[in-house]
Design an enzyme around this catalytic site. Structure first.
Site, short mmCIF file in Angstrom:
data_model
loop_
_atom_site.label_atom_id
_atom_site.label_comp_id
_atom_site.label_asym_id
_atom_site.label_seq_id
_atom_site.Cartn_x
_atom_site.Cartn_y
_atom_site.Cartn_z
N ALA A 99 -1.09 -0.43 6.49
CA ALA A 99 0.34 -0.73 6.43
C ALA A 99 0.80 -1.77 7.46
CB ALA A 99 1.13 0.58 6.58
N GLY A 107 6.10 -2.00 -2.00
CA GLY A 107 5.34 -1.21 -1.02
C GLY A 107 5.67 -1.70 0.38
N PHE A 108 4.75 -1.46 1.31
CA PHE A 108 5.01 -1.83 2.71
C PHE A 108 5.23 -3.33 2.87
CE2 PHE A 108 2.93 2.29 3.46
CZ PHE A 108 3.85 2.84 4.35
N GLY A 109 4.38 -4.13 2.22
CA GLY A 109 4.48 -5.58 2.36
C GLY A 109 5.74 -6.12 1.69
N VAL A 139 4.67 -6.19 -13.85
CA VAL A 139 4.28 -7.60 -13.96
C VAL A 139 2.87 -7.67 -14.55
CG1 VAL A 139 3.71 -9.67 -12.62
CG2 VAL A 139 5.74 -8.33 -12.06
N GLU A 171 -9.18 13.17 5.99
CA GLU A 171 -7.87 13.83 6.01
C GLU A 171 -7.83 14.97 4.98
OE1 GLU A 171 -4.62 10.44 7.02
OE2 GLU A 171 -5.04 10.77 4.93
N ASP A 181 -2.48 -5.44 0.93
CA ASP A 181 -3.81 -5.04 0.45
C ASP A 181 -4.41 -6.04 -0.53
OD1 ASP A 181 -3.63 -2.80 1.97
OD2 ASP A 181 -3.64 -1.35 0.31
N GLY A 191 6.26 -5.97 -6.03
CA GLY A 191 5.78 -4.82 -5.27
C GLY A 191 6.78 -4.39 -4.22
#
Ligand SMILES: Cc1cc2nc3c(=O)[nH]c(=O)nc-3n(C[C@H](O)[C@H](O)[C@H](O)COP(=O)(O)OP(=O)(O)OC[C@H]3O[C@@H](n4cnc5c(N)ncnc54)[C@H](O)[C@@H]3O)c2cc1C
Length: 459
Positions: free
Chosen positions: A315, A13-15, A79, A170, A299, A11
């Site tokens: 995040a 992403g942010f992590g 994966v 939003e 997440d 991943g």
């Protein structure tokens, strides 16, 4: 180990990115695997979905982001499984060995057992989702204009957003603004201002992760923008161009899903306990039981703070966990003891629209313009290091000042579910018989139990 330890990160992403950047400073060899070639700045996805920004302004190639780290390789791969006892990651085309594994594959949409709703009510998670929402919203105006020019018979456009969390709020706020302002003077046969925007939330208030007072203020701000907010109402069925709340049938030109997310299915492949939405119950050091070399973050991880409160799917949690895991790997390599992860919550922000937002910093609360300024400031800060920060800010300021939506392109199919031209009423058939599409009360509960979707803006 007589080779450089191999760290595999699933991943980008942010992590995953935060772990990769920090871990690359150690004497290790790192592989980052993602099924997309890009990192998506999800907090601004709604801007792409509502034609304020273009995809390239909120996404950047992972390879590009990590280019400075010569010990990181990036693989475009999906994966599918793990062989923990062999220390192997199983991807579509490759099997990768690791000494340390960090899984940060995030979350996905949850339709609570009604996957058939996905095609009727897209959610917002990826660039593709945002483009699909943009396509449907813009197409609805075009179809109504065409239909009215031919028959004077198109009914009022109606956008239904299901879910009053931050993403739903939003989307509803921004859609209300673009229909009221951005499309002025462009159509001849319809009046975009007449578009009905309906936000449906099953629980008694929108933005339930915030204080009651802020929820009330958020609802007020939404109503001021022209959004009809219906709380304590649960959608029981969705069909092409139609939504049901119990027996009430609501025609809908576009239906959007912001009601819930579930953890990435990879969590369940680990064979360790997961919670109701598939998040892995991690140890205090973010590793999984019996495998101290395997970490789950972001997440996909379920962890409670010191007060027993579940960490939200936002995040800053993913970023701090990425950093933490990198530090833990460093400690292992130096034979230092591990510690426990603590989340530093600096506050929460949710935007509602142009100059409207709510913010909570501990006991200090803000709403309206000041909260929106705080939100903007945080985003400028947060975008630092992101490729197109300057471009985004210029584009954003421009659309803020002029109400222009530069990215109003319709690409892809020209069909809208349930739209039947000249039919007098849009909103096709109910969900087919045979498939009981009703949500039970327990489904409603599971909806509320889903990962709290971005209740915060990163600070
Ligand atoms: C619309 C929206 C708005 C949001 N707004 C905010 C906000 O304002 N503030 C905030 O703090 N948070 C916000 N969030 C939440 C925030 O984006 C997430 O908490 C954060 O992205 C979690 O980081 P992560 O690294 O766990 O997962 P992600 O950032 O989602 O990254 C997961 C990565 O894993 C990859 N992946 C998944 N499965 C596989 C696989 N099988 N093989 C290979 N790769 C895989 C994905 O392609 C993705 O790149 C928002 C989320 C959404 C959807």
């Amino acid at each position: 180990m007589n080779h450089k330890p191999r760290v595999v990160i699933v991943g980008g992403g942010f992590g995953g990115l935060s772990a990769a950047r920090r871990i690359a400073k150690l004497p290790v060899q790192v592989t980052v695997i993602d099924r997309k070639n890009h990192h998506t700045f999800q907090p601004l996805l709604y801007q792409v979905a509502t034609a304020g920004l273009s995809p390239g302004e909120i996404a950047a190639p992972i390879r590009w982001i990590l280019r400075a780290h010569s010990n990181i390789e990036v693989l475009l791969e999906e994966v599918s499984d793990f062989k923990l006892n062999n220390k192997q990651v199983i991807a579509k085309e490759k099997v990768l060995d690791y000494d340390f594994l960090i899984i940060a594959s995030g979350a996905t949409h949850a339709y609570f057992g009604h996957d058939e709703w996905a095609a009727l009510a897209p959610g917002l998670k990826t660039i593709e989702d945002a483009l699909e929402i943009r396509r449907r919203v813009l197409l609805a105006f075009e179809l109504a204009e065409r239909q009215n020019s031919e028959s004077q018979g198109a009914p009022q456009l109606q956008f239904v957003i299901i879910g009053g969390g931050p993403t739903g709020v939003e989307l509803a706020g921004t859609l209300a603004e673009i229909t009221r302002h951005a499309m002025n003077h462009e159509f001849r046969n319809i009046d975009p201002k007449q578009t009905r925007i309906l936000l449906i939330e099953g629980s008694p208030r929108v933005l339930a992760a915030y204080s009651e007072e802020l929820s009330r203020k958020a609802e007020e701000q939404l109503r001021r923008l022209g959004v009809e907010v219906r709380t304590s109402h649960t959608v029981t069925r969705i069909g092409p161009g139609v939504v049901w709340i119990g027996d009430e049938r609501i025609s809908a030109s576009v239906v959007l899903w912001a009601a819930g997310v579930a953890a990435s299915p990879l969590g369940r492949k680990l064979g360790v306990p997961v919670d109701g939405v598939g998040r892995v119950l991690v140890q205090p050091d973010l590793s999984i039981p019996n495998h101290p070399e395997v970490f789950v973050i972001g997440d996909l991880a379920a962890l409670r703070d010191e007060n027993g409160k579940m960490l939200p799917g936002v995040a800053p949690v993913a970023i701090q966990q990425g950093d933490w895991v990198a530090e833990t790997v460093a400690r292992d390599l130096e034979n230092r003891p591990r510690g426990s992860f603590h989340y530093h919550d600096k506050g929460s922000l949710a935007t509602i629209g142009r100059a409207a937002a709510v913010a909570q910093f501990g006991k200090f609360e803000l709403s309206g313009y000041l909260a929106w300024l705080a939100w903007l400031f945080v985003h400028i800060l947060f975008l630092i290091g992101f490729r197109n920060r300057l471009l985004v800010m210029i584009q954003w300021s421009w659309s803020y000042l002029t109400y222009e939506r530069g990215a109003r392109l319709i690409t892809g199919s020209d069909e809208l579910p349930g739209w039947t031209e000249n039919a007098g009423e849009r909103g096709g058939s109910p969900v087919q018989s045979g498939g009981d599409a009703r949500l039970s009360t327990s489904t409603i509960e599971s909806a509320t139990a889903a990962i709290p979707r971005s209740p915060h803006k990163p600070i």
